[in-house]
Scaffold this motif. Structure first.
Motif, PDB file in Angstrom:
ATOM      1  N   GLY A 393      59.299 -34.344 -25.690  1.00  0.00           N
ATOM      2  CA  GLY A 393      59.690 -32.944 -25.821  1.00  0.00           C
ATOM      3  C   GLY A 393      59.611 -32.496 -27.269  1.00  0.00           C
ATOM      4  O   GLY A 393      59.760 -33.291 -28.207  1.00  0.00           O
ATOM      5  N   SER A 394      59.362 -31.205 -27.453  1.00  0.00           N
ATOM      6  CA  SER A 394      59.306 -30.673 -28.818  1.00  0.00           C
ATOM      7  C   SER A 394      60.623 -30.890 -29.549  1.00  0.00           C
ATOM      8  O   SER A 394      60.651 -31.120 -30.761  1.00  0.00           O
ATOM      9  CB  SER A 394      58.952 -29.186 -28.783  1.00  0.00           C
ATOM     10  N   LEU A 395      61.742 -30.842 -28.805  1.00  0.00           N
ATOM     11  CA  LEU A 395      63.047 -31.074 -29.421  1.00  0.00           C
ATOM     12  C   LEU A 395      63.139 -32.487 -29.990  1.00  0.00           C
ATOM     13  O   LEU A 395      63.690 -32.696 -31.082  1.00  0.00           O
ATOM     14  CB  LEU A 395      64.155 -30.847 -28.393  1.00  0.00           C
ATOM     15  N   ASP A 396      62.585 -33.478 -29.271  1.00  0.00           N
ATOM     16  CA  ASP A 396      62.607 -34.856 -29.765  1.00  0.00           C
ATOM     17  C   ASP A 396      61.868 -34.971 -31.101  1.00  0.00           C
ATOM     18  O   ASP A 396      62.324 -35.629 -32.044  1.00  0.00           O
ATOM     19  CB  ASP A 396      61.949 -35.803 -28.747  1.00  0.00           C
ATOM     20  N   ILE A 397      60.699 -34.309 -31.189  1.00  0.00           N
ATOM     21  CA  ILE A 397      59.920 -34.353 -32.420  1.00  0.00           C
ATOM     22  C   ILE A 397      60.672 -33.672 -33.557  1.00  0.00           C
ATOM     23  O   ILE A 397      60.753 -34.184 -34.676  1.00  0.00           O
ATOM     24  CB  ILE A 397      58.550 -33.682 -32.193  1.00  0.00           C
ATOM     25  N   GLU A 398      61.255 -32.511 -33.256  1.00  0.00           N
ATOM     26  CA  GLU A 398      61.970 -31.759 -34.287  1.00  0.00           C
ATOM     27  C   GLU A 398      63.159 -32.540 -34.823  1.00  0.00           C
ATOM     28  O   GLU A 398      63.425 -32.543 -36.040  1.00  0.00           O
ATOM     29  CB  GLU A 398      62.438 -30.424 -33.715  1.00  0.00           C
ATOM     30  N   GLN A 399      63.889 -33.220 -33.935  1.00  0.00           N
ATOM     31  CA  GLN A 399      65.071 -33.967 -34.381  1.00  0.00           C
ATOM     32  C   GLN A 399      64.696 -35.093 -35.331  1.00  0.00           C
ATOM     33  O   GLN A 399      65.426 -35.389 -36.278  1.00  0.00           O
ATOM     34  CB  GLN A 399      65.825 -34.512 -33.165  1.00  0.00           C
ATOM     35  N   VAL A 400      63.544 -35.726 -35.098  1.00  0.00           N
ATOM     36  CA  VAL A 400      63.095 -36.781 -36.005  1.00  0.00           C
ATOM     37  C   VAL A 400      62.656 -36.188 -37.342  1.00  0.00           C
ATOM     38  O   VAL A 400      63.048 -36.665 -38.414  1.00  0.00           O
ATOM     39  CB  VAL A 400      61.947 -37.597 -35.365  1.00  0.00           C
ATOM     40  N   LEU A 401      61.850 -35.115 -37.289  1.00  0.00           N
ATOM     41  CA  LEU A 401      61.365 -34.502 -38.522  1.00  0.00           C
ATOM     42  C   LEU A 401      62.507 -33.982 -39.380  1.00  0.00           C
ATOM     43  O   LEU A 401      62.467 -34.075 -40.613  1.00  0.00           O
ATOM     44  CB  LEU A 401      60.407 -33.356 -38.187  1.00  0.00           C
ATOM     45  N   ASP A 402      63.525 -33.435 -38.739  1.00  0.00           N
ATOM     46  CA  ASP A 402      64.625 -32.829 -39.483  1.00  0.00           C
ATOM     47  C   ASP A 402      65.490 -33.853 -40.213  1.00  0.00           C
ATOM     48  O   ASP A 402      66.308 -33.481 -41.062  1.00  0.00           O
ATOM     49  CB  ASP A 402      65.507 -31.998 -38.541  1.00  0.00           C
ATOM     50  N   THR A 403      65.328 -35.136 -39.886  1.00  0.00           N
ATOM     51  CA  THR A 403      66.094 -36.159 -40.617  1.00  0.00           C
ATOM     52  C   THR A 403      65.506 -36.424 -41.993  1.00  0.00           C
ATOM     53  O   THR A 403      66.160 -37.028 -42.846  1.00  0.00           O
ATOM     54  CB  THR A 403      66.126 -37.485 -39.832  1.00  0.00           C
ATOM     55  N   HIS A 404      64.272 -35.973 -42.256  1.00  0.00           N
ATOM     56  CA  HIS A 404      63.634 -36.214 -43.548  1.00  0.00           C
ATOM     57  C   HIS A 404      64.230 -35.280 -44.594  1.00  0.00           C
ATOM     58  O   HIS A 404      64.415 -34.084 -44.348  1.00  0.00           O
ATOM     59  CB  HIS A 404      62.123 -35.981 -43.438  1.00  0.00           C
ATOM     60  N   SER A 405      64.510 -35.818 -45.754  1.00  0.00           N
ATOM     61  CA  SER A 405      65.193 -35.028 -46.792  1.00  0.00           C
ATOM     62  C   SER A 405      64.361 -33.848 -47.280  1.00  0.00           C
ATOM     63  O   SER A 405      64.896 -32.880 -47.810  1.00  0.00           O
ATOM     64  CB  SER A 405      65.534 -35.942 -47.976  1.00  0.00           C
ATOM     65  N   ALA A 406      63.043 -33.907 -47.098  1.00  0.00           N
ATOM     66  CA  ALA A 406      62.175 -32.831 -47.571  1.00  0.00           C
ATOM     67  C   ALA A 406      62.020 -31.710 -46.542  1.00  0.00           C
ATOM     68  O   ALA A 406      61.408 -30.689 -46.836  1.00  0.00           O
ATOM     69  CB  ALA A 406      60.791 -33.380 -47.934  1.00  0.00           C
ATOM     70  N   VAL A 407      62.567 -31.904 -45.330  1.00  0.00           N
ATOM     71  CA  VAL A 407      62.396 -30.924 -44.251  1.00  0.00           C
ATOM     72  C   VAL A 407      63.697 -30.164 -44.053  1.00  0.00           C
ATOM     73  O   VAL A 407      64.731 -30.751 -43.754  1.00  0.00           O
ATOM     74  CB  VAL A 407      61.956 -31.620 -42.941  1.00  0.00           C
ATOM     75  N   GLU A 408      63.624 -28.852 -44.214  1.00  0.00           N
ATOM     76  CA  GLU A 408      64.797 -28.012 -43.983  1.00  0.00           C
ATOM     77  C   GLU A 408      64.946 -27.664 -42.505  1.00  0.00           C
ATOM     78  O   GLU A 408      66.027 -27.726 -41.944  1.00  0.00           O
ATOM     79  CB  GLU A 408      64.679 -26.715 -44.804  1.00  0.00           C
ATOM     80  N   GLU A 409      63.810 -27.297 -41.874  1.00  0.00           N
ATOM     81  CA  GLU A 409      63.823 -26.922 -40.475  1.00  0.00           C
ATOM     82  C   GLU A 409      62.413 -27.067 -39.934  1.00  0.00           C
ATOM     83  O   GLU A 409      61.443 -26.870 -40.666  1.00  0.00           O
ATOM     84  CB  GLU A 409      64.318 -25.477 -40.303  1.00  0.00           C
ATOM     85  N   SER A 410      62.278 -27.423 -38.647  1.00  0.00           N
ATOM     86  CA  SER A 410      60.952 -27.630 -38.086  1.00  0.00           C
ATOM     87  C   SER A 410      60.860 -27.035 -36.698  1.00  0.00           C
ATOM     88  O   SER A 410      61.876 -26.819 -36.027  1.00  0.00           O
ATOM     89  CB  SER A 410      60.629 -29.132 -38.022  1.00  0.00           C
ATOM     90  N   ALA A 411      59.637 -26.764 -36.281  1.00  0.00           N
ATOM     91  CA  ALA A 411      59.362 -26.308 -34.913  1.00  0.00           C
ATOM     92  C   ALA A 411      58.094 -26.977 -34.439  1.00  0.00           C
ATOM     93  O   ALA A 411      57.040 -26.822 -35.058  1.00  0.00           O
ATOM     94  CB  ALA A 411      59.218 -24.793 -34.863  1.00  0.00           C
ATOM     95  N   ALA A 412      58.186 -27.773 -33.391  1.00  0.00           N
ATOM     96  CA  ALA A 412      57.028 -28.468 -32.843  1.00  0.00           C
ATOM     97  C   ALA A 412      56.420 -27.630 -31.734  1.00  0.00           C
ATOM     98  O   ALA A 412      57.118 -27.238 -30.800  1.00  0.00           O
ATOM     99  CB  ALA A 412      57.431 -29.840 -32.321  1.00  0.00           C
TER     100      ALA A 412
END
Length: 413
Positions: A393-412
């Motif tokens: 799911g796009s939510l699964d991808i976003e939750q992983v990306l958002d853990t990176h310190s350089a990512v403020e917010e993401s949308a898959a």
């Protein structure tokens, strides 16, 4: 009285295209009392989107404002109504006489100039009181009629799950164009509570002061708003002593954000998660104030409705697994028709049967069954992607990306 005096009759459809103000609520209730039907249009929509929804619903008139201020910016609505080549407009000016109107359009004070008592129109339970629209982000929006049973569903969920009681003050930043606007009207007033309506953006200090001064007891939020409060640290929560329940809907929640939100009340006020849809008239899975709560999780089907969470092989999921949620009808509030789609095709065609042979109804939410009787939202079934044979799911991808310190917010996507 204004509707009757200006020639509108029971069954006529009157659009509302304005922010959620006291006048908006009065217009909503007046339309229903006159036996007419509200057509809900979000005030963020463009003239083309307004025209599309007026045509789908067959609106006879539209009630709007000339403009309003939000976040220091003037938002013009009447100009969009004119550009939409709309039906007759009834216009509430922000100040003074307001703009020059088209021939045939009315100012709010002229519309209300008629005086005298008026009898409420008594309708059948299945008479339509409101046409609401799905977001329409992937095509023509579904036009979903609410009947007189819808308010019962709203009030029931408000009382049994958000714990709305007589004397409560309920605030929920929303709009009459989305289901939570009408939901707020019915869930508050039918339970003897007061609505607290804030005319402005809820992400600044003005809203925090409003919650304090209005002595709000039940505060509705969306995860994006809480995330903004937490990251900007521009909200002063001092004086929120009256808030005893938070409730959240709109998108999957973040446990860290909601643990932080509960800490603002000294962990006194829980967050009641609330998930459902316009075609339900409220929620299908939620929480209560009498069950142990964990941030960003659900604890129970909404009272009066049930569901089954099934995997790709149409088997009930086990603890730790994610599947698609199917509703087990009937329930008060469930839609029975659509104005511009085949209702059976949208919700029933191709659905599996339930674990005990029940007829199931499609809704489209993905849910993870957790240990201990808890559930977590996992996004929409139509947001899943097949990547190398693996469904994610796009939510699964976003939750992983958002853990990176350089990512403020993401949308898959």
């Amino acid at each position: 009285r204004g509707l009757i005096e200006h020639g509108y009759a029971a069954g006529d459809r009157i659009a509302l295209y304005m922010p959620m103000t006291a006048e908006c609520v009065a217009a909503y209730l007046g339309i229903v009392r006159a036996g007419c039907c509200v057509v809900s249009i979000a005030d963020s929509y463009s003239s083309a989107e307004v025209a599309n929804r007026l045509e789908i619903a067959g609106a006879h008139a539209i009630i709007t404002v000339d403009d309003y201020l939000r976040g220091g910016k003037k938002i013009d609505l009447y100009s969009k109504v004119v550009a939409a080549d709309s039906c007759k407009a009834i216009v509430l000016p922000r100040s003074g006489a307001g703009p020059a109107l088209r021939d045939g359009d009315l100012r709010w004070d002229e519309f209300l100039a008629c005086r005298g008592e008026v009898e409420s129109v008594t309708s059948k339970p299945d008479a339509t009181i409101n046409v609401l629209f799905s977001s329409g982000t992937t095509g023509t929006p579904k036009a979903i009629p609410w009947t007189h049973l819808g308010p019962i569903k709203c009030a029931m969920d408000g009382q049994m799950h958000q714990d709305v009681r007589p004397g409560d003050v309920v605030a929920w930043p929303t709009n009459v164009g989305w289901m939570m606007g009408p939901w707020l009207i019915f869930a508050s007033l039918m339970n003897g509570a007061t609505m607290a309506l804030y005319n402005g953006a809820p992400n600044g200090g003005g809203f925090a002061n409003f919650v304090r001064d209005a002595k709000v007891t039940i505060l509705g939020v969306v995860p994006a708003l809480v995330r903004a409060w937490r990251s900007a640290q521009m909200i002063d929560f001092d004086g929120w002593d009256d808030v005893r329940v938070f409730s959240s809907t709109g998108e999957p929640s973040n446990p860290e954000d909601y643990l932080w939100l509960m800490s603002r009340s000294g962990y006194r006020a829980p967050v009641i998660e609330y998930l459902g849809g316009t075609e339900i008239g409220g929620g299908h899975i939620t929480g209560t104030v009498v069950q142990t709560a964990s941030p960003a999780t659900f604890t129970t089907p909404a009272l009066g409705i049930d569901f089954a969470v099934l995997d790709e092989k149409r088997r009930p999921v086990a603890d730790g697994e994610t599947g698609e949620l199917f509703l087990v009808p009937p329930s008060i509030g469930l839609s029975q028709r659509l104005l511009n789609r085949d209702h059976n095709e949208a919700y029933y065609a191709g659905c599996p049967t339930g674990p005990r042979g029940e007829v199931l109804r499609r809704h489209g939410d993905r849910i993870t069954r957790l240990h201990g009787g808890y559930y977590r939202a996992a996004g929409r079934a139509d947001d899943t992607m097949n990547l190398g044979g693996i469904k994610v799911g796009s939510l699964d991808i976003e939750q992983v990306l958002d853990t990176h310190s350089a990512v403020e917010e993401s949308a898959a996507v």
